[in-house]
Design a protein around this motif. Structure first.
Motif, PDB file in Angstrom:
ATOM      1  N   LYS A   1       0.827  -1.198   0.000  1.00 30.65           N
ATOM      2  CA  LYS A   1       0.000   0.000   0.000  1.00 30.65           C
ATOM      3  C   LYS A   1       0.868   1.257   0.000  1.00 30.65           C
ATOM      4  CE  LYS A   1      -3.828  -2.219   2.447  1.00 30.65           C
ATOM      5  NZ  LYS A   1      -4.676  -2.223   3.663  1.00 30.65           N
ATOM      6  N   VAL A   2       1.979   1.198   0.733  1.00 32.04           N
ATOM      7  CA  VAL A   2       2.842   2.381   0.794  1.00 32.04           C
ATOM      8  C   VAL A   2       3.434   2.714  -0.568  1.00 32.04           C
ATOM      9  CG1 VAL A   2       3.408   2.215   3.235  1.00 32.04           C
ATOM     10  CG2 VAL A   2       4.763   0.927   1.584  1.00 32.04           C
ATOM     11  N   ALA A   3       3.616   1.694  -1.429  1.00 30.24           N
ATOM     12  CA  ALA A   3       4.144   1.958  -2.767  1.00 30.24           C
ATOM     13  C   ALA A   3       3.142   2.767  -3.576  1.00 30.24           C
ATOM     14  CB  ALA A   3       4.462   0.645  -3.477  1.00 30.24           C
ATOM     15  N   VAL A   4       1.860   2.448  -3.433  1.00 29.92           N
ATOM     16  CA  VAL A   4       0.822   3.217  -4.115  1.00 29.92           C
ATOM     17  C   VAL A   4       0.771   4.628  -3.542  1.00 29.92           C
ATOM     18  CG1 VAL A   4      -1.655   3.377  -4.609  1.00 29.92           C
ATOM     19  CG2 VAL A   4      -0.523   1.141  -4.619  1.00 29.92           C
ATOM     20  N   GLU A   5       0.926   4.744  -2.233  1.00 34.01           N
ATOM     21  CA  GLU A   5       0.884   6.058  -1.599  1.00 34.01           C
ATOM     22  C   GLU A   5       2.044   6.936  -2.065  1.00 34.01           C
ATOM     23  OE1 GLU A   5      -1.401   4.636   2.476  1.00 34.01           O
ATOM     24  OE2 GLU A   5       0.784   4.783   2.440  1.00 34.01           O
ATOM     25  N   ARG A   6       3.191   6.323  -2.367  1.00 33.05           N
ATOM     26  CA  ARG A   6       4.303   7.114  -2.908  1.00 33.05           C
ATOM     27  C   ARG A   6       3.916   7.746  -4.238  1.00 33.05           C
ATOM     28  NH1 ARG A   6       7.820   2.199  -2.297  1.00 33.05           N
ATOM     29  NH2 ARG A   6       7.984   2.020  -0.027  1.00 33.05           N
ATOM     30  N   VAL A   7       3.252   6.974  -5.078  1.00 30.79           N
ATOM     31  CA  VAL A   7       2.814   7.502  -6.376  1.00 30.79           C
ATOM     32  C   VAL A   7       1.790   8.615  -6.159  1.00 30.79           C
ATOM     33  CG1 VAL A   7       1.671   6.953  -8.545  1.00 30.79           C
ATOM     34  CG2 VAL A   7       3.258   5.309  -7.535  1.00 30.79           C
ATOM     35  N   PHE A   8       0.861   8.384  -5.241  1.00 31.66           N
ATOM     36  CA  PHE A   8      -0.141   9.409  -4.947  1.00 31.66           C
ATOM     37  C   PHE A   8       0.521  10.699  -4.457  1.00 31.66           C
ATOM     38  CE2 PHE A   8      -3.984   6.404  -4.049  1.00 31.66           C
ATOM     39  CZ  PHE A   8      -4.147   6.235  -5.421  1.00 31.66           C
ATOM     40  N   ARG A   9       1.546  10.560  -3.600  1.00 34.51           N
ATOM     41  CA  ARG A   9       2.226  11.764  -3.095  1.00 34.51           C
ATOM     42  C   ARG A   9       2.913  12.520  -4.226  1.00 34.51           C
ATOM     43  NH1 ARG A   9       3.699   8.259   1.284  1.00 34.51           N
ATOM     44  NH2 ARG A   9       2.519   8.809   3.165  1.00 34.51           N
ATOM     45  N   SER A  10       3.457  11.783  -5.186  1.00 37.15           N
ATOM     46  CA  SER A  10       4.108  12.446  -6.323  1.00 37.15           C
ATOM     47  C   SER A  10       3.097  13.200  -7.190  1.00 37.15           C
ATOM     48  CB  SER A  10       4.872  11.423  -7.172  1.00 37.15           C
ATOM     49  OG  SER A  10       3.987  10.570  -7.880  1.00 37.15           O
ATOM     50  N   LEU A  11       1.841  12.752  -7.162  1.00 35.16           N
ATOM     51  CA  LEU A  11       0.795  13.411  -7.940  1.00 35.16           C
ATOM     52  C   LEU A  11       0.176  14.598  -7.215  1.00 35.16           C
ATOM     53  CD1 LEU A  11      -1.119  10.280  -9.305  1.00 35.16           C
ATOM     54  CD2 LEU A  11       0.460  11.740 -10.581  1.00 35.16           C
ATOM     55  N   SER A  12       0.301  14.615  -5.883  1.00 37.04           N
ATOM     56  CA  SER A  12      -0.372  15.647  -5.095  1.00 37.04           C
ATOM     57  C   SER A  12      -0.014  17.072  -5.517  1.00 37.04           C
ATOM     58  CB  SER A  12      -0.060  15.451  -3.600  1.00 37.04           C
ATOM     59  OG  SER A  12      -0.615  14.246  -3.139  1.00 37.04           O
ATOM     60  N   PRO A  13       1.272  17.402  -5.735  1.00 39.40           N
ATOM     61  CA  PRO A  13       1.589  18.775  -6.164  1.00 39.40           C
ATOM     62  C   PRO A  13       0.948  19.147  -7.498  1.00 39.40           C
ATOM     63  CG  PRO A  13       3.559  17.637  -5.392  1.00 39.40           C
ATOM     64  CD  PRO A  13       2.499  16.597  -5.527  1.00 39.40           C
ATOM     65  N   VAL A  14       0.862  18.180  -8.405  1.00 36.22           N
ATOM     66  CA  VAL A  14       0.242  18.437  -9.708  1.00 36.22           C
ATOM     67  C   VAL A  14      -1.243  18.727  -9.534  1.00 36.22           C
ATOM     68  CG1 VAL A  14      -0.246  17.473 -11.988  1.00 36.22           C
ATOM     69  CG2 VAL A  14       1.919  16.951 -10.850  1.00 36.22           C
ATOM     70  N   ILE A  15      -1.896  17.949  -8.677  1.00 28.31           N
ATOM     71  CA  ILE A  15      -3.324  18.139  -8.428  1.00 28.31           C
ATOM     72  C   ILE A  15      -3.571  19.501  -7.793  1.00 28.31           C
ATOM     73  CG2 ILE A  15      -5.301  17.299  -7.114  1.00 28.31           C
ATOM     74  CD1 ILE A  15      -4.147  14.485  -7.403  1.00 28.31           C
ATOM     75  N   ARG A  16      -2.734  19.868  -6.808  1.00 24.46           N
ATOM     76  CA  ARG A  16      -2.901  21.161  -6.142  1.00 24.46           C
ATOM     77  C   ARG A  16      -2.747  22.303  -7.141  1.00 24.46           C
ATOM     78  NH1 ARG A  16       0.312  18.529  -2.091  1.00 24.46           N
ATOM     79  NH2 ARG A  16      -0.935  18.077  -0.229  1.00 24.46           N
ATOM     80  N   GLU A  17      -1.788  22.183  -8.040  1.00 22.48           N
ATOM     81  CA  GLU A  17      -1.558  23.233  -9.033  1.00 22.48           C
ATOM     82  C   GLU A  17      -2.743  23.358  -9.982  1.00 22.48           C
ATOM     83  OE1 GLU A  17       1.705  24.485 -12.498  1.00 22.48           O
ATOM     84  OE2 GLU A  17       2.032  22.716 -11.244  1.00 22.48           O
ATOM     85  N   GLN A  18      -3.306  22.229 -10.386  1.00 26.35           N
ATOM     86  CA  GLN A  18      -4.437  22.255 -11.307  1.00 26.35           C
ATOM     87  C   GLN A  18      -5.695  22.819 -10.649  1.00 26.35           C
ATOM     88  OE1 GLN A  18      -4.664  18.165 -12.631  1.00 26.35           O
ATOM     89  NE2 GLN A  18      -3.307  18.542 -14.370  1.00 26.35           N
TER      90      GLN A  18
END
Length: 254
Positions: free
Chosen positions: A101-118
């Motif tokens: 699960k933590v591996a998926v969460e790493r990917v989600f964390r990498s996407l978080s800045p992109v989502i915030r910017e959008q």
């Protein structure tokens, strides 16, 4: 603390910390070890209060990035294993674990800045575990005039991680925050005015989804009442004010 003699080692003792070292002179050091279990702010706060120094042991340092400034240090399993010449636990054991699960969460964390910017200012994006215990990104809108927030979530489908990454599937939920109260969920027979959340869902239905159900991949199936409390009133309200949409309302989509 360097070079201090260890007088005792305890497991799951004070604050249920995985490993507690008691050093000469009375200082205490705690090590909280995680492979795939969630690390929470409540747990970190409780364990910090129980020891002088708290270290987090995780698969990769990024798994503890939300707490690195709150603890004495972050260790990885590879760093710790290499400290022992004859460790019974090997890196190959770690690498042989199924998708974490933590591996998926790493990917989600990498996407978080992109989502915030959008999304722009005022939106909140948080990575954690959803109600089913699966990795999720949860998004809240800025507060609206009625003090509510729009809320969305993307999470791993199901109740357990699949055997391989190729079998990973995701689902999303969108809606409006509600309160577990008779104000939001009265008995439909007792009120002549729809609760405020109904208007928000009507907007979702009419101005966002419209007739384009396929684009948003709305999952077929009827919505259900809550399991306890005022949640039992939901379907009555749906039938009274959103009956045109009730077959799709409040369902998850994937």
């Amino acid at each position: 603390m360097a070079g201090a003699r260890v007088e005792s080692v305890e497991c799951e003792s004070a604050a249920d910390i995985d490993v507690l070292l008691r050093l000469a002179g009375g200082r205490t050091v705690g090590i909280e070890a995680k492979l795939d279990h969630q690390l929470t702010a409540i747990q970190v706060k409780k364990e910090k209060a129980a020891v002088d120094d708290l270290f987090l042991l995780v698969l990769e340092a990024v798994d503890a990035e939300d707490y690195c400034d709150q603890v004495s240090g972050v260790l990885t399993w590879s760093e710790v294993i290499f400290c022992f010449s004859e460790s019974r636990l090997r890196l190959s054991d770690i690498d042989s674990l199924p998708p974490q699960k933590v591996a998926v969460e790493r990917v989600f964390r990498s996407l978080s800045p992109v989502i915030r910017e959008q999304l722009g200012g005022g939106w909140e994006v948080l990575v954690g575990r959803g109600g089913s215990g699966m990795p999720a990104i949860t998004i809240w809108s800025p507060q609206m005039e009625d003090a509510r927030h729009l809320r969305g979530q993307i999470q791993v489908s199901g109740r357990g991680m699949p055997a391989s990454e190729a079998d990973l599937r995701f689902e999303y939920h969108v809606g409006i925050e509600t309160k577990d109260s008779l104000v939001d969920f009265p008995d439909a027979a007792d009120v002549d005015v729809a609760p405020a959340w109904v208007d928000h869902l009507a907007t979702l239905r009419d101005r966002v989804i419209g007739d384009d159900l396929e684009r948003y991949r709305i999952r077929e199936g009827r919505c259900r009442n809550g399991q306890r409390g005022v949640g039992k009133n939901k379907l009555g309200l749906v039938a009274k004010w959103l009956f045109v949409f009730q077959s799709a309302l409040t369902r998850s989509v994937s």
